[in-house]
Scaffold this motif. Structure first.
Motif, PDB file in Angstrom:
ATOM      1  N   ARG A 140      25.994  -7.248  19.245  1.00 50.63           N
ATOM      2  CA  ARG A 140      24.924  -8.926  19.488  1.00 50.63           C
ATOM      3  C   ARG A 140      23.975  -7.522  18.582  1.00 50.63           C
ATOM      4  O   ARG A 140      23.203  -8.189  17.907  1.00 50.63           O
ATOM      5  CB  ARG A 140      24.694  -8.745  20.593  1.00 50.63           C
ATOM      6  CG  ARG A 140      22.729  -9.333  21.174  1.00 50.63           C
ATOM      7  CD  ARG A 140      22.359  -8.860  22.729  1.00 50.63           C
ATOM      8  NE  ARG A 140      23.207  -9.532  23.876  1.00 50.63           N
ATOM      9  CZ  ARG A 140      23.012 -10.706  23.748  1.00 50.63           C
ATOM     10  NH1 ARG A 140      22.142 -10.733  23.093  1.00 50.63           N
ATOM     11  NH2 ARG A 140      24.393 -11.756  24.431  1.00 50.63           N
ATOM     12  N   LEU A 141      24.348  -6.728  17.934  1.00 49.86           N
ATOM     13  CA  LEU A 141      23.346  -5.359  17.003  1.00 49.86           C
ATOM     14  C   LEU A 141      23.660  -6.142  15.929  1.00 49.86           C
ATOM     15  O   LEU A 141      22.190  -6.164  15.042  1.00 49.86           O
ATOM     16  CB  LEU A 141      23.703  -3.903  17.708  1.00 49.86           C
ATOM     17  CG  LEU A 141      22.931  -3.501  19.084  1.00 49.86           C
ATOM     18  CD1 LEU A 141      23.627  -2.274  19.137  1.00 49.86           C
ATOM     19  CD2 LEU A 141      21.204  -3.217  18.817  1.00 49.86           C
ATOM     20  N   GLY A 142      24.500  -6.428  15.678  1.00 46.35           N
ATOM     21  CA  GLY A 142      24.734  -7.106  14.243  1.00 46.35           C
ATOM     22  C   GLY A 142      24.839  -8.543  13.699  1.00 46.35           C
ATOM     23  O   GLY A 142      24.305  -8.484  12.613  1.00 46.35           O
ATOM     24  N   ASN A 143      24.355  -9.080  14.684  1.00 51.33           N
ATOM     25  CA  ASN A 143      24.069 -10.182  14.768  1.00 51.33           C
ATOM     26  C   ASN A 143      21.975 -10.528  14.661  1.00 51.33           C
ATOM     27  O   ASN A 143      22.078 -11.489  15.356  1.00 51.33           O
ATOM     28  CB  ASN A 143      24.609 -11.461  15.386  1.00 51.33           C
ATOM     29  CG  ASN A 143      26.593 -11.066  14.944  1.00 51.33           C
ATOM     30  OD1 ASN A 143      26.423 -11.987  13.900  1.00 51.33           O
ATOM     31  ND2 ASN A 143      27.344 -10.832  15.354  1.00 51.33           N
ATOM     32  N   ARG A 144      21.581  -9.081  14.980  1.00 53.76           N
ATOM     33  CA  ARG A 144      20.224  -9.528  16.027  1.00 53.76           C
ATOM     34  C   ARG A 144      19.501 -10.501  15.394  1.00 53.76           C
ATOM     35  O   ARG A 144      19.576 -10.321  13.928  1.00 53.76           O
ATOM     36  CB  ARG A 144      19.950  -8.388  15.861  1.00 53.76           C
ATOM     37  CG  ARG A 144      19.565  -7.253  14.633  1.00 53.76           C
ATOM     38  CD  ARG A 144      19.005  -5.878  15.163  1.00 53.76           C
ATOM     39  NE  ARG A 144      19.111  -4.967  13.878  1.00 53.76           N
ATOM     40  CZ  ARG A 144      20.170  -4.785  13.259  1.00 53.76           C
ATOM     41  NH1 ARG A 144      20.785  -4.720  13.438  1.00 53.76           N
ATOM     42  NH2 ARG A 144      19.672  -4.121  12.054  1.00 53.76           N
TER      43      ARG A 144
ATOM     44  N   SER B 213      20.618 -15.846  12.565  1.00 51.55           N
ATOM     45  CA  SER B 213      22.009 -15.634  13.591  1.00 51.55           C
ATOM     46  C   SER B 213      22.215 -16.615  14.547  1.00 51.55           C
ATOM     47  O   SER B 213      21.062 -17.298  15.356  1.00 51.55           O
ATOM     48  CB  SER B 213      21.827 -14.034  14.383  1.00 51.55           C
ATOM     49  OG  SER B 213      21.134 -14.238  14.811  1.00 51.55           O
TER      50      SER B 213
ATOM     51  N   THR C 202      16.218 -10.032  13.907  1.00 58.05           N
ATOM     52  CA  THR C 202      15.221  -9.570  12.200  1.00 58.05           C
ATOM     53  C   THR C 202      16.557  -8.352  11.691  1.00 58.05           C
ATOM     54  O   THR C 202      15.728  -7.696  11.284  1.00 58.05           O
ATOM     55  CB  THR C 202      14.785  -8.747  13.716  1.00 58.05           C
ATOM     56  OG1 THR C 202      15.921  -7.787  14.596  1.00 58.05           O
ATOM     57  CG2 THR C 202      13.716  -9.418  14.615  1.00 58.05           C
ATOM     58  N   ARG C 203      17.722  -8.523  11.341  1.00 57.29           N
ATOM     59  CA  ARG C 203      18.325  -8.055  10.642  1.00 57.29           C
ATOM     60  C   ARG C 203      18.130  -8.946   9.516  1.00 57.29           C
ATOM     61  O   ARG C 203      17.769  -9.892   9.103  1.00 57.29           O
ATOM     62  CB  ARG C 203      19.555  -8.320  11.188  1.00 57.29           C
ATOM     63  CG  ARG C 203      20.817  -9.510  11.196  1.00 57.29           C
ATOM     64  CD  ARG C 203      21.852  -9.693  11.034  1.00 57.29           C
ATOM     65  NE  ARG C 203      22.615 -10.705  10.597  1.00 57.29           N
ATOM     66  CZ  ARG C 203      22.250 -11.818  10.720  1.00 57.29           C
ATOM     67  NH1 ARG C 203      21.418 -12.366  11.056  1.00 57.29           N
ATOM     68  NH2 ARG C 203      23.770 -12.787   9.919  1.00 57.29           N
ATOM     69  N   PRO C 204      18.472  -7.990   8.479  1.00 56.38           N
ATOM     70  CA  PRO C 204      18.808  -9.044   6.627  1.00 56.38           C
ATOM     71  C   PRO C 204      19.586  -9.661   6.809  1.00 56.38           C
ATOM     72  O   PRO C 204      20.457  -9.394   7.238  1.00 56.38           O
ATOM     73  CB  PRO C 204      18.859  -7.252   6.161  1.00 56.38           C
ATOM     74  CG  PRO C 204      18.653  -6.439   6.923  1.00 56.38           C
ATOM     75  CD  PRO C 204      18.826  -6.566   8.153  1.00 56.38           C
TER      76      PRO C 204
ATOM     77  N   THR D 193      19.088 -16.203  17.144  1.00 65.71           N
ATOM     78  CA  THR D 193      17.390 -16.750  17.073  1.00 65.71           C
ATOM     79  C   THR D 193      17.545 -17.437  17.889  1.00 65.71           C
ATOM     80  O   THR D 193      18.050 -18.590  18.410  1.00 65.71           O
ATOM     81  CB  THR D 193      17.536 -17.398  15.537  1.00 65.71           C
ATOM     82  OG1 THR D 193      18.091 -16.381  14.719  1.00 65.71           O
ATOM     83  CG2 THR D 193      16.091 -17.997  14.829  1.00 65.71           C
TER      84      THR D 193
END
Length: 732
Positions: free
Chosen positions: A133-137, A145, A139-141, A148
């Motif tokens: 979940r964090l890796g696909n948040r 995702s 707001t990530r660059p 979203t």
């Protein structure tokens, strides 16, 4: 019982009473909202199959494990949630006394070993899910995702609750070890003993840790009870009935293939007797969805798998299947107080409730009730028209949904009302619908040219009625009869059938459009008009034959799907195969023998209505494999059930693609990335779309889009096929 235990017992009882009370209220509210939906009596049939399917999908995680790492991690977390709920129950004994535990099963070593193992695997699983979940948040660059649009705090909250409950479960056991209250041996519970060795011998530690575990669990229950639209939590309970009540529990790809018939009050709509003032034509209000539709909306986990696979979303269009479902869910629950008070519009648009009934309804619920289901921002609509009309009905969302939400049925139901009652749909599609009504084909070609493709053969193409018997009725389809590219496929199939000695016949001018584009755009009236005409013609052609001898072969997956899956709703019962299935059989039985391997490399594009909707993945590949000789098909990254749509389904073939990147260009780029010189297809719509994409990229000299049948024909009869390729023009 010491003073600490008295306090922990009182606090545990108090927070549990509050949580249970709120949970009961929340469940009653959800049930009341879901019951607002229309009847769906067909959902209660074949309970045995439904039960087996539900157990297979939940306990076996058959759909979740299509994404192996996520699926495995989720399975361990699910098992931990179910089994370790017993340890939450055990915590109520432990707040009373440090040596407390579950009666009967609690003291057994088997229980200690099982819960230890599940606890460890659950910890690993939840940490993996948190990392994903964090890796696909969003707001990530790197862009959008699958998360979203999801309510991220809810996902984080649920994951942290699971993590903390598991941690405190081990802390309770550790304090029991440290205070010599633990009954399980080291070999069965090594982690608990290791933790206990590091903890002080604090007797009250067991009860305090147990209280914290209960507080965390009950806080979770309180939070979700105050948020009935929190699907990321509620799906743990709602997934079971939602899967149980799926449309076709015994069919792989439930919710795909045939569309759900147009219904009114739980019964299929009869257009000969239907009255728009008494019968429901599609869906205009959220309460006009069935109760299963409202259960679908409530069950959405916001995981975004559907969104990640959607061709519209992936090419910058406003449609996200997930966000569409969430919008309908939020609207239903916001409107619910008005509906539960007796409010609602009848089919003529008149308010059903009295002023007295609505006097105490919250003003926000009244405002929500005034929102149109379909409307732009200026109308404050729930679903924007661009969202509704971006759908290609490819079924990728339904295929990927782990809880069996039926997105395509819901989208088409909303389209039906817009087309049949509001006459509101993309203007360019109006030409197609008029052509279907007046000419019997979407291009508006003269019916007397439907047999023109039969000219120039070295053999006679027989018509039904001109021959006494035939094995297959060759359903040519509108594209196969009128569109220049598709006519090559039609001629190739006819040639191969003749070469293999298969007796077949065509309807010729007696054939008309199956009605697929009309049905997918929402014009059920035109679909039924065309379908009933075809069913009558086909029943006459097959008169006196049982189903096993009422065989139809079709080159268009849309015709294949409609004839085989939907005509049964109107009295047409046929055995329908796609031409790639028949050709694969003819090759395997030696009736067709490839002699010249095709070179340059081949990649295969799975048509949505052949692959995902009807699970035909292997036969086209078998045909291509035979034509390639020792070479292998070069698969695209997205293939088989994850194949990316060409952009033509859902009647999008006749609508302009004005928003975002063109779907066919996205697919062509993926195909070209394989390095293959031939893109093989099994659908005339795919052929048109991918050809246009190749030409749009200026790659027509490097890459060729050609049907599987034509690839086989070149291998079986290379000279004849080459001559046909040169002699027939390609329409622009």
């Amino acid at each position: 019982m010491g003073s600490v235990q008295i306090v922990t017992t009182i606090l545990a009882a108090a927070i549990t009473a509050v949580a249970v009370g709120l949970a009961v209220r929340a469940v009653m509210k959800m049930v009341a909202v879901i019951r607002l939906g229309q009847p769906a009596p067909e959902r209660f049939t074949d309970k045995g199959t439904r039960t087996k399917t539900m157990l297979a999908e939940t306990a076996g995680h058959t759909r979740m494990l299509r994404w192996s790492v996520v699926g495995a991690a989720h399975w361990f977390v699910m098992i931990a949630f179910i089994v370790l709920s017993l340890l939450v129950l055990e915590a109520y004994f432990e707040v009373v006394t440090p040596g407390g535990g579950l009666p009967i099963i609690g003291p057994t070593t088997v229980f200690g070993l099982a819960t230890e193992l599940i606890g460890v695997l659950g910890l690993v699983g939840i940490l993996v899910l948190m990392a994903i979940r964090l890796g696909n948040r969003p707001t990530r660059p790197g862009g959008r995702s699958r998360f979203t649009g999801s309510t991220m705090w809810q996902g984080y909250f649920v994951e942290w609750v699971v993590l903390l409950v598991l941690i405190f479960g081990f802390l309770i056991r550790g304090f029991k070890v440290a205070t010599d209250h633990f009954e399980y041996p080291v070999w069965a519970t090594p982690v608990s003993h290791a933790i206990g060795a590091a903890l002080p011998a604090w007797t009250a530690g067991v009860s305090v840790a147990a209280l914290i575990k209960i507080v965390i669990s009950m806080t979770w229950l309180i939070v979700i009870s105050l948020n009935v639209t929190m699907g990321v939590a509620w799906h743990r309970f709602l997934a079971f009935p939602n899967i149980f009540f799926k449309r076709n529990p015994g069919r792989a790809g439930s919710g795909l293939g045939a569309l759900r018939p147009m219904m009114s009050d739980g019964k299929p709509l009869d257009f000969e007797e239907a009255d728009p003032e008494k019968d429901q034509f599609g869906v205009a209000q959220v309460e006009q969805f069935t109760w299963k539709g409202l259960l679908d909306f409530s069950t959405c986990t916001e995981c975004g798998r559907c969104q990640s696979q959607c061709p519209a979303w992936n090419t910058g269009k406003p449609l996200s299947p997930k966000l569409l479902v969430l919008s309908l869910r939020d609207h239903a629950y916001a409107k619910a107080p008005y509906l539960l008070a007796g409010g609602g519009k009848d089919l003529t648009g008149e308010e059903k409730a009295t002023a007295a009934q609505l006097a105490h309804v919250d003003v926000l619920a009244l405002a929500e009730a005034d929102r149109p289901l379909i409307g732009g921002a200026e109308e404050n609509g729930v679903i924007d028209p661009d969202v509704l009309w971006s759908c290609t009905t490819c079924g990728a969302c339904v295929e990927q949904c782990p809880v069996d939400i039926e997105h395509v049925d819901h989208i088409v139901d909303m389209r039906r009302y817009q087309v049949l009652i509001e006459s509101s749909f993309p203007s360019e599609a109006g030409v197609m619908l008029r052509n279907l009504e007046n000419k019997g084909n979407p291009w508006g070609a003269p019916q007397n040219t439907r047999e023109d493709w039969t000219k120039g053969f070295g053999f006679e193409v027989p018509r039904v009625g001109e021959v006494e018997d035939f094995e297959y009725l060759f359903w040519v389809g509108c594209a196969g009869a009128f569109e220049d590219r598709a006519k090559k496929t039609t001629r190739a199939v006819a040639t191969l059938l003749h070469e293999a000695g298969v007796s077949f016949a065509i309807l010729g001018e007696g054939e008309t459009c199956t009605g697929d584009p009309a049905r997918r755009i929402g014009n059920e009236f035109v679909f039924q008009m065309l379908a009933q005409q075809n069913v009558e013609t086909l029943n006459e052609a097959f008169e006196g034959r049982e189903k096993s001898k009422r065989k139809i072969v079709a080159t268009c997956p849309h015709c294949f799907n409609t004839l085989g899956n939907e005509y049964g709703q109107l009295g047409g019962d046929f055995e329908v195969v796609h031409h790639t299935q028949l050709l694969a059989h003819l090759v395997s039985t030696g009736k067709l023998t490839p002699v010249q391997p095709v070179d340059g490399g081949v990649t295969y594009h799975d048509p949505c209505y052949l692959g995902r909707h009807n699970r035909v993945f292997t036969p086209p590949r078998e045909v291509l494999g035979s034509a390639l000789g020792s070479a292998e098909i070069t698969e695209m990254p997205r293939n088989s059930e994850r194949s990316f749509c060409c952009g033509a389904g859902g009647a999008r073939m006749w609508m302009e693609e004005k928003i975002g990147k063109r779907i066919n260009v996205e697919r062509v780029e993926e195909a070209m990335s394989t390095g293959a010189k031939t893109i093989a297809v099994g659908c005339p719509f795919c052929s048109t779309m991918l050809n246009d994409g190749v030409n749009g990229k200026g790659a027509g000299e490097q890459v060729e889009v050609v049907d599987v049948a034509s690839v086989l024909l070149r291998s079986v009869k290379p000279t004849d096929a080459a001559g046909e390729k040169e002699s027939e023009p390609i329409a622009g």
